[in-house]
Design an enzyme around this catalytic site. Structure first.
Site, PDB file in Angstrom:
ATOM      1  N   CYS A 143       0.835  -1.207   0.000  1.00  0.00           N
ATOM      2  CA  CYS A 143       0.000   0.000   0.000  1.00  0.00           C
ATOM      3  C   CYS A 143       0.863   1.248   0.000  1.00  0.00           C
ATOM      4  CB  CYS A 143      -0.931   0.008   1.210  1.00  0.00           C
ATOM      5  SG  CYS A 143      -2.253  -1.213   1.159  1.00  0.00           S
ATOM      6  N   HIS A 169      -7.271   3.745   3.337  1.00  0.00           N
ATOM      7  CA  HIS A 169      -7.394   2.377   3.831  1.00  0.00           C
ATOM      8  C   HIS A 169      -8.824   2.116   4.316  1.00  0.00           C
ATOM      9  CE1 HIS A 169      -2.914   1.604   4.316  1.00  0.00           C
ATOM     10  NE2 HIS A 169      -3.383   0.469   3.822  1.00  0.00           N
TER      11      HIS A 169
END
Length: 207
Positions: A143, A169
């Site tokens: 990520c 997220h």
């Protein structure tokens, strides 16, 4: 053709059957289109380097006004726009190609970090009734690698000038159901599209 927003999510990883980030994105993008927002969605591999390259190829092709990359943070209790991307890969677990870099840079000789260019506080304010908060760090797994390399390209490539981007997220499905996460993500995207300067409201953390 330029579009309003490019949303990306990830394939499953670490033995999971689904990835809640993609479940949210694949629901949010059609709902945004129904509301008049020209949105496109992209599924990314959970692989260092390759995921960011796939996202950047689509950014260069479609020239979105916004890029919102979405990932899974299973231990969190809210949907969290990320403030900073850091130039480090430090993998606690292997990615889906078996890579497990330790203390490696995302971009050799790149800056230590980048801030999101999305209005993250305005996005959190627009999330209600969905649970949302600003997060200060996207971690050091894939990520963050995607987030960092996206921001680096947006800052360094003249052809991408003016595109705003960042990372969000979402929590696991037992905390926020993918349908609810998609609705909240959609509200955040609309807020980002309509907000030039971020809201001046608290969003910091003590630890």
């Amino acid at each position: 053709m330029a579009i309003d927003v490019l949303l990306s999510g990830f394939e499953p990883f670490d033995g999971a059957a689904v990835n809640e980030s993609w479940e949210a994105v694949r629901r949010a993008a059609p709902a945004l289109r129904e509301g008049g927002v020209l949105a496109r969605e992209l599924l990314l591999p959970v692989e260092f380097g390759r995921a960011a390259e796939a996202l950047l190829a689509k950014v260069r092709e479609q020239r979105p006004a916004l890029v919102v990359a979405v990932g899974l943070a299973a231990g969190r209790g809210a949907i969290t726009p990320e403030r900073t991307a850091v130039n480090v890969q430090d993998a606690r677990i292997p990615d889906n190609a078996g890579a497990r870099p330790i203390d490696a840079p995302c971009v050799p000789d790149g800056p230590v970090g980048y801030f999101s260019t999305l209005p993250i506080k305005a996005m959190v304010a627009a999330a209600w009734p969905g649970p949302a908060a600003v997060s200060q760090s996207a971690g050091t797994f894939v990520c963050n690698d995607v987030f960092y390399r996206l921001q680096h390209a947006l800052a360094a490539e003249p052809g991408l000038a003016g595109i705003r981007g960042g990372f969000v997220h979402v929590p696991a499905a037992d905390v926020v159901a993918p349908g609810d996460a998609a609705e909240t993500l959609g509200r955040m995207v609309r807020a980002a599209l309509s907000t030039a300067a971020d809201a001046r409201i608290p969003g910091g953390a003590e630890h």
